[in-house]
Design a protein around this motif. Sequence first.
Motif, PDB file in Angstrom:
ATOM      1  N   TYR A  23       0.833  -1.207   0.000  1.00 50.22           N
ATOM      2  CA  TYR A  23       0.000   0.000   0.000  1.00 50.22           C
ATOM      3  C   TYR A  23       0.867   1.257   0.000  1.00 50.22           C
ATOM      4  CZ  TYR A  23      -3.356   3.546   1.200  1.00 50.22           C
ATOM      5  OH  TYR A  23      -4.113   4.681   1.186  1.00 50.22           O
ATOM      6  N   ALA A  24       1.836   1.303   0.877  1.00 48.04           N
ATOM      7  CA  ALA A  24       2.677   2.491   0.991  1.00 48.04           C
ATOM      8  C   ALA A  24       3.470   2.739  -0.284  1.00 48.04           C
ATOM      9  CB  ALA A  24       3.611   2.367   2.189  1.00 48.04           C
ATOM     10  N   LEU A  25       3.971   1.682  -0.923  1.00 49.51           N
ATOM     11  CA  LEU A  25       4.715   1.862  -2.165  1.00 49.51           C
ATOM     12  C   LEU A  25       3.799   2.336  -3.291  1.00 49.51           C
ATOM     13  CD1 LEU A  25       7.136  -1.192  -2.113  1.00 49.51           C
ATOM     14  CD2 LEU A  25       7.709   1.212  -1.766  1.00 49.51           C
ATOM     15  N   ALA A  26       2.571   1.873  -3.291  1.00 47.19           N
ATOM     16  CA  ALA A  26       1.633   2.253  -4.354  1.00 47.19           C
ATOM     17  C   ALA A  26       1.045   3.646  -4.153  1.00 47.19           C
ATOM     18  CB  ALA A  26       0.509   1.222  -4.450  1.00 47.19           C
ATOM     19  N   HIS A  27       0.831   4.039  -2.883  1.00 48.44           N
ATOM     20  CA  HIS A  27       0.103   5.275  -2.605  1.00 48.44           C
ATOM     21  C   HIS A  27       0.930   6.357  -1.916  1.00 48.44           C
ATOM     22  CE1 HIS A  27      -3.601   3.348  -3.829  1.00 48.44           C
ATOM     23  NE2 HIS A  27      -3.239   2.314  -3.100  1.00 48.44           N
ATOM     24  N   GLY A  28       2.093   6.022  -1.439  1.00 49.45           N
ATOM     25  CA  GLY A  28       2.952   7.022  -0.802  1.00 49.45           C
ATOM     26  C   GLY A  28       2.666   7.224   0.668  1.00 49.45           C
ATOM     27  N   ALA A  29       1.489   7.642   1.015  1.00 48.02           N
ATOM     28  CA  ALA A  29       1.162   7.930   2.415  1.00 48.02           C
ATOM     29  C   ALA A  29       1.002   6.637   3.206  1.00 48.02           C
ATOM     30  CB  ALA A  29      -0.117   8.741   2.503  1.00 48.02           C
ATOM     31  N   ALA A  30       1.470   6.684   4.434  1.00 52.92           N
ATOM     32  CA  ALA A  30       1.370   5.511   5.280  1.00 52.92           C
ATOM     33  C   ALA A  30       1.294   5.970   6.731  1.00 52.92           C
ATOM     34  CB  ALA A  30       2.564   4.593   5.015  1.00 52.92           C
ATOM     35  N   PHE A  31       2.172   5.444   7.601  1.00 48.70           N
ATOM     36  CA  PHE A  31       2.125   5.813   9.007  1.00 48.70           C
ATOM     37  C   PHE A  31       2.290   7.315   9.215  1.00 48.70           C
ATOM     38  CE2 PHE A  31       3.274   1.336  10.281  1.00 48.70           C
ATOM     39  CZ  PHE A  31       2.107   1.118  10.989  1.00 48.70           C
ATOM     40  N   LEU A  89      12.386   3.152   2.010  1.00 42.92           N
ATOM     41  CA  LEU A  89      13.677   3.122   1.318  1.00 42.92           C
ATOM     42  C   LEU A  89      13.588   2.968  -0.195  1.00 42.92           C
ATOM     43  CD1 LEU A  89      15.950   1.239   3.845  1.00 42.92           C
ATOM     44  CD2 LEU A  89      16.076   3.626   3.144  1.00 42.92           C
ATOM     45  N   PRO A  90      12.712   2.126  -0.739  1.00 37.91           N
ATOM     46  CA  PRO A  90      12.681   2.025  -2.211  1.00 37.91           C
ATOM     47  C   PRO A  90      12.254   3.314  -2.907  1.00 37.91           C
ATOM     48  CG  PRO A  90      11.659   0.117  -1.234  1.00 37.91           C
ATOM     49  CD  PRO A  90      11.890   1.103  -0.116  1.00 37.91           C
ATOM     50  N   ARG A  91      11.570   4.212  -2.206  1.00 39.39           N
ATOM     51  CA  ARG A  91      11.152   5.466  -2.838  1.00 39.39           C
ATOM     52  C   ARG A  91      11.995   6.649  -2.382  1.00 39.39           C
ATOM     53  NH1 ARG A  91       6.426   7.590   0.483  1.00 39.39           N
ATOM     54  NH2 ARG A  91       6.349   6.142   2.201  1.00 39.39           N
ATOM     55  N   ALA A  92      13.014   6.383  -1.573  1.00 41.78           N
ATOM     56  CA  ALA A  92      13.880   7.458  -1.076  1.00 41.78           C
ATOM     57  C   ALA A  92      14.826   7.926  -2.174  1.00 41.78           C
ATOM     58  CB  ALA A  92      14.684   6.959   0.122  1.00 41.78           C
TER      59      ALA A  92
END
Length: 131
Positions: A23-31, A89-92
């Motif tokens: 979810y976080a990788l697909a949508h960006g927002a998370a915790f 990390l993968p989107r950093a």
Amino acid sequence: GDGDPVTQAVETLAALAAVYVRYALAHGAAFELILADELQAFPDEERRDVTRTLFDQLLWPAVTITGDVMAANPLLRSFTAVVHGYAYLPRARFGSGFPTDMRGFATEGELVADEAARAVRTLAWAAAGQR
């Protein structure tokens, strides 16, 4: 699982880790969104209900694995650190403006989610051994 509640709880926590990372990788927002200080006082009952449901989903397996609520806290903090790290990390971007390759680690969504699930599974079994 094999019917053992601890095994089921470990697998549930690992599955939740994979879902969170996907979810976080697909949508960006998370915790960051769920726990943002500026949103805590904002009157949004729906967001609060969703946040409560999320934490309820995490609490059952953590308590089942560790044996009590207080012992579940370190496991849940470790869960949060691991899944947030795998999601972030993968989107950093590090200086160059290009996404990092994490120095040989997977950056594809499914591979990253699987790695996060394995890491959480390891943490969970370690916590179960401390009962």
